[in-house]
Design an enzyme around this catalytic site. Sequence first.
Site, PDB file in Angstrom:
ATOM      1  N   PRO A 180     108.501  26.968  33.211  1.00  0.00           N
ATOM      2  CA  PRO A 180     109.669  27.160  34.251  1.00  0.00           C
ATOM      3  C   PRO A 180     109.961  28.798  34.402  1.00  0.00           C
ATOM      4  O   PRO A 180     111.102  29.155  34.270  1.00  0.00           O
ATOM      5  CB  PRO A 180     110.747  26.355  33.363  1.00  0.00           C
ATOM      6  N   GLY A 181     109.093  29.375  34.692  1.00  0.00           N
ATOM      7  CA  GLY A 181     109.159  30.728  35.175  1.00  0.00           C
ATOM      8  C   GLY A 181     109.902  30.686  36.494  1.00  0.00           C
ATOM      9  O   GLY A 181     110.091  29.748  37.044  1.00  0.00           O
ATOM     10  N   VAL A 182     109.708  31.881  37.308  1.00  0.00           N
ATOM     11  CA  VAL A 182     110.392  31.997  38.686  1.00  0.00           C
ATOM     12  C   VAL A 182     109.444  30.868  39.518  1.00  0.00           C
ATOM     13  O   VAL A 182     110.332  30.078  40.327  1.00  0.00           O
ATOM     14  CB  VAL A 182     110.107  33.440  39.272  1.00  0.00           C
ATOM     15  N   GLY A 184     107.696  28.208  38.833  1.00  0.00           N
ATOM     16  CA  GLY A 184     107.643  26.807  38.318  1.00  0.00           C
ATOM     17  C   GLY A 184     108.971  26.367  38.401  1.00  0.00           C
ATOM     18  O   GLY A 184     109.177  25.266  38.869  1.00  0.00           O
ATOM     19  N   LEU A 185     109.957  27.128  38.260  1.00  0.00           N
ATOM     20  CA  LEU A 185     111.505  26.687  38.631  1.00  0.00           C
ATOM     21  C   LEU A 185     111.743  26.535  40.051  1.00  0.00           C
ATOM     22  O   LEU A 185     112.497  25.417  40.413  1.00  0.00           O
ATOM     23  CB  LEU A 185     112.387  27.598  38.236  1.00  0.00           C
ATOM     24  N   GLY A 269     102.344  31.492  34.025  1.00  0.00           N
ATOM     25  CA  GLY A 269     102.129  32.993  34.397  1.00  0.00           C
ATOM     26  C   GLY A 269     101.090  33.560  35.334  1.00  0.00           C
ATOM     27  O   GLY A 269     100.085  32.601  35.777  1.00  0.00           O
ATOM     28  N   ASP A 311     100.571  44.017  42.218  1.00  0.00           N
ATOM     29  CA  ASP A 311     100.453  43.157  40.973  1.00  0.00           C
ATOM     30  C   ASP A 311      99.302  43.260  40.096  1.00  0.00           C
ATOM     31  O   ASP A 311      99.301  42.972  38.863  1.00  0.00           O
ATOM     32  CB  ASP A 311     100.183  41.378  41.506  1.00  0.00           C
ATOM     33  N   HIS A 443     139.023  38.777  51.041  1.00  0.00           N
ATOM     34  CA  HIS A 443     139.371  37.648  50.522  1.00  0.00           C
ATOM     35  C   HIS A 443     139.462  36.184  51.307  1.00  0.00           C
ATOM     36  O   HIS A 443     139.522  36.723  52.500  1.00  0.00           O
ATOM     37  CB  HIS A 443     140.863  37.542  50.100  1.00  0.00           C
TER      38      HIS A 443
HETATM   39  C1  LIG Z   1     104.568  31.245  44.864  1.00  0.00           C
HETATM   40  C2  LIG Z   1     105.047  32.578  44.678  1.00  0.00           C
HETATM   41  C3  LIG Z   1     106.178  33.142  45.129  1.00  0.00           C
HETATM   42  C4  LIG Z   1     106.658  34.284  45.251  1.00  0.00           C
HETATM   43  N1  LIG Z   1     107.709  34.663  45.629  1.00  0.00           N
HETATM   44  C5  LIG Z   1     108.239  35.881  45.924  1.00  0.00           C
HETATM   45  C6  LIG Z   1     109.487  36.380  46.246  1.00  0.00           C
HETATM   46  O1  LIG Z   1     110.277  35.296  46.749  1.00  0.00           O
HETATM   47  N2  LIG Z   1     109.948  37.534  46.213  1.00  0.00           N
HETATM   48  C7  LIG Z   1     108.846  38.511  45.793  1.00  0.00           C
HETATM   49  O2  LIG Z   1     109.290  39.669  45.803  1.00  0.00           O
HETATM   50  N3  LIG Z   1     107.808  38.200  45.419  1.00  0.00           N
HETATM   51  C8  LIG Z   1     107.279  36.824  45.424  1.00  0.00           C
HETATM   52  N4  LIG Z   1     105.993  36.552  45.078  1.00  0.00           N
HETATM   53  C9  LIG Z   1     105.150  37.894  44.352  1.00  0.00           C
HETATM   54  C10 LIG Z   1     104.529  38.380  45.596  1.00  0.00           C
HETATM   55  O3  LIG Z   1     103.969  37.510  46.446  1.00  0.00           O
HETATM   56  C11 LIG Z   1     103.409  39.412  44.982  1.00  0.00           C
HETATM   57  O4  LIG Z   1     104.123  40.393  44.267  1.00  0.00           O
HETATM   58  C12 LIG Z   1     102.861  40.140  46.103  1.00  0.00           C
HETATM   59  O5  LIG Z   1     102.413  39.408  47.174  1.00  0.00           O
HETATM   60  C13 LIG Z   1     101.790  41.007  45.376  1.00  0.00           C
HETATM   61  O6  LIG Z   1     101.069  41.914  46.430  1.00  0.00           O
HETATM   62  P1  LIG Z   1      99.481  42.639  46.172  1.00  0.00           P
HETATM   63  O7  LIG Z   1      99.102  43.355  47.483  1.00  0.00           O
HETATM   64  O8  LIG Z   1      99.695  43.318  44.668  1.00  0.00           O
HETATM   65  O9  LIG Z   1      98.639  41.505  45.756  1.00  0.00           O
HETATM   66  P2  LIG Z   1      97.805  40.480  47.004  1.00  0.00           P
HETATM   67  O10 LIG Z   1      98.707  40.296  48.045  1.00  0.00           O
HETATM   68  O11 LIG Z   1      97.469  39.014  46.138  1.00  0.00           O
HETATM   69  O12 LIG Z   1      96.472  41.122  47.400  1.00  0.00           O
HETATM   70  C14 LIG Z   1      95.527  41.352  46.724  1.00  0.00           C
HETATM   71  C15 LIG Z   1      94.246  41.370  47.346  1.00  0.00           C
HETATM   72  O13 LIG Z   1      93.027  41.587  46.614  1.00  0.00           O
HETATM   73  C16 LIG Z   1      91.932  41.000  46.802  1.00  0.00           C
HETATM   74  N5  LIG Z   1      90.999  41.248  45.979  1.00  0.00           N
HETATM   75  C17 LIG Z   1      91.122  40.982  44.794  1.00  0.00           C
HETATM   76  N6  LIG Z   1      90.018  41.458  43.957  1.00  0.00           N
HETATM   77  C18 LIG Z   1      89.248  42.047  44.662  1.00  0.00           C
HETATM   78  C19 LIG Z   1      88.014  42.912  44.671  1.00  0.00           C
HETATM   79  N7  LIG Z   1      87.318  43.137  43.440  1.00  0.00           N
HETATM   80  N8  LIG Z   1      87.389  43.311  45.662  1.00  0.00           N
HETATM   81  C20 LIG Z   1      88.051  43.225  47.195  1.00  0.00           C
HETATM   82  N9  LIG Z   1      89.078  42.516  47.127  1.00  0.00           N
HETATM   83  C21 LIG Z   1      89.711  41.946  45.753  1.00  0.00           C
HETATM   84  C22 LIG Z   1      92.316  39.642  47.091  1.00  0.00           C
HETATM   85  O14 LIG Z   1      91.615  38.845  47.661  1.00  0.00           O
HETATM   86  C23 LIG Z   1      93.978  39.879  47.817  1.00  0.00           C
HETATM   87  O15 LIG Z   1      93.671  39.761  49.333  1.00  0.00           O
HETATM   88  C24 LIG Z   1     105.688  35.398  44.764  1.00  0.00           C
HETATM   89  C25 LIG Z   1     104.407  34.929  44.389  1.00  0.00           C
HETATM   90  C26 LIG Z   1     103.967  33.782  44.325  1.00  0.00           C
HETATM   91  C27 LIG Z   1     102.778  33.156  43.913  1.00  0.00           C
END
Ligand SMILES: Cc1cc2nc3c(=O)[nH]c(=O)nc-3n(C[C@H](O)[C@H](O)[C@H](O)COP(=O)(O)OP(=O)(O)OC[C@H]3O[C@@H](n4cnc5c(N)ncnc54)[C@H](O)[C@@H]3O)c2cc1C
Length: 478
Positions: A180-182, A184-185, A269, A311, A443
């Site tokens: 139940p993290g963000v 899952g919830l 996670g 990320d 208000h």
């Molecule tokens: C279900 C869900 C809901 C979310 N909701 C929210 C929200 O409401 N608000 C919010 O702020 N955040 C939300 N997030 C988090 C947010 O989506 C991420 O923080 C953000 O997309 C991260 O972006 P990024 O550029 O770090 O990674 P990504 O967009 O994942 O980009 C990384 C890229 O690197 C590529 N890659 C990986 N390894 C290699 C390699 N060795 N060589 C070449 N390419 C590679 C991958 O294919 C990918 O395209 C959510 C995430 C999820 C899963």
Amino acid sequence: MKTLHTDIAVIGAGTAGLAAYRAAKAAGKRALLIEGGPYGTTCARVGCMPSKLLIAAAEAAHNAAHTEAFGVHVGGEITVDGAEVMDRVKRERGRFVGFVLDGVENIPAEDKLRGYARFVSDTVLEIDDHTQVHASRVVIATGSRPSVPPPFRELGDRLVVNDDVFAWNDLPGRVAVFGPGVIGLELGQALARLGVEVRVFGVSGSLAGISDPQVRQSARKIFQREFYLDPDARVLETKRVGDEVEVRYITLDNAERTERFDYALVATGRRANVDGLGLENTSLELNVHGVPVFDRETMQAGDSAIFIAGDANADAPLLHEAADEGRIAGENAARYPDIRNGLRRAPLAVVFSDPQIAVAGQGHGRLIPGTFVVGEVDFSDQGRSRVMLKNRGLLHVYADIETGRFLGAEMVGPSAEHIGHLLAWAVQQELTVARMLEMPFYHPVIEEGLRTALRDAAAKLALARDALRNETAEQETA
Ligand SMILES: Cc1cc2nc3c(=O)[nH]c(=O)nc-3n(C[C@H](O)[C@H](O)[C@H](O)COP(=O)(O)OP(=O)(O)OC[C@H]3O[C@@H](n4cnc5c(N)ncnc54)[C@H](O)[C@@H]3O)c2cc1C
């Protein structure tokens, strides 16, 4: 194998990678954007946007089923057409992804390289087995992926993660959600509101990133009234039986129960995508999770020419942080070795459950006991919230005893996405509680609840300071 030379290689074309690439190009450098997976970003394809689309459908269903308290009677039975719900989720998601793809399309072909990158050394990357890239600087922006504990892997195609949910053509009947993290919830509640029978199991009591025990308890009670949620579950066994998942667990009222589900949605996670990067071939120091040690103001890993954003660095896995970090990493990669601190904003995290959850500034878990007071408002009697029948939840605001500065807040309650913004802005402006109370409050609005919490904090600050003064006086006379 082909060899390419560039100033800056950006690994990953997600939100952080695109921002890094654009910043590097804006600084006049040659840059290469390397992507191994599909273009479109995690946020648009399988993250922020499709989850919010599913939640919007769930809210529509929930609101339609809860009009009677207002004296409004919607005739007939409310039905949810799972296929139509998923069709809209996918159609709208396709639009959002389309905007990203248009942006990628506009990047010159010579700046894009397809394939997975691995470090051969700090400045040499191998892309699959077709290209070697020599780059003076590298930005790692490889994102994260769901981390699935080994026992779940035996469930085969009955095990799903967030990506799979958004590929469904219809809604299943029963889903067991683990975590139940963000994510899952949000998904668990949305599926429940769309008529899916849902059980949500967690470990160690944690819930949606809330660190304040009272706010967490309030949230737990609210959600438990709506669907089965055990943040501290005792799951005895999870196994695949035919095309179903069987879960044997101890219920909230201490009975053993065995139930079957169509799917186990595992949201336990996410893990930074750094394990396959060949970091052992670099000079980088790694932390216990295998993530390069880096500076969150500059995104630089150690004193190397490698930067890490989004990320991938496992620091603040949120979209706006990924965009900021990508830009800072791209700018500094371009300036290297003359790097500078970038703009880091006050922390803000929102969970799009109903009621929503927000953490702004420093959450409770990061505060030093004895240095702060807690101002509180319980939304059950808050005027506007009650008018709208949204009067559930709790807001805690934290203020520093010595300076009166507003430090942060955690809340579950109405309009948390908006209140959270006000509060994060106040943190970034370094406002005191007294200064915040000088601001206008209309208000009747939900923000009046925030004013109640701030007034409570102001009163407690006065008491805490009196106590401190008395203590000092006693020490001086002793
Ligand atoms: C279900 C869900 C809901 C979310 N909701 C929210 C929200 O409401 N608000 C919010 O702020 N955040 C939300 N997030 C988090 C947010 O989506 C991420 O923080 C953000 O997309 C991260 O972006 P990024 O550029 O770090 O990674 P990504 O967009 O994942 O980009 C990384 C890229 O690197 C590529 N890659 C990986 N390894 C290699 C390699 N060795 N060589 C070449 N390419 C590679 C991958 O294919 C990918 O395209 C959510 C995430 C999820 C899963």
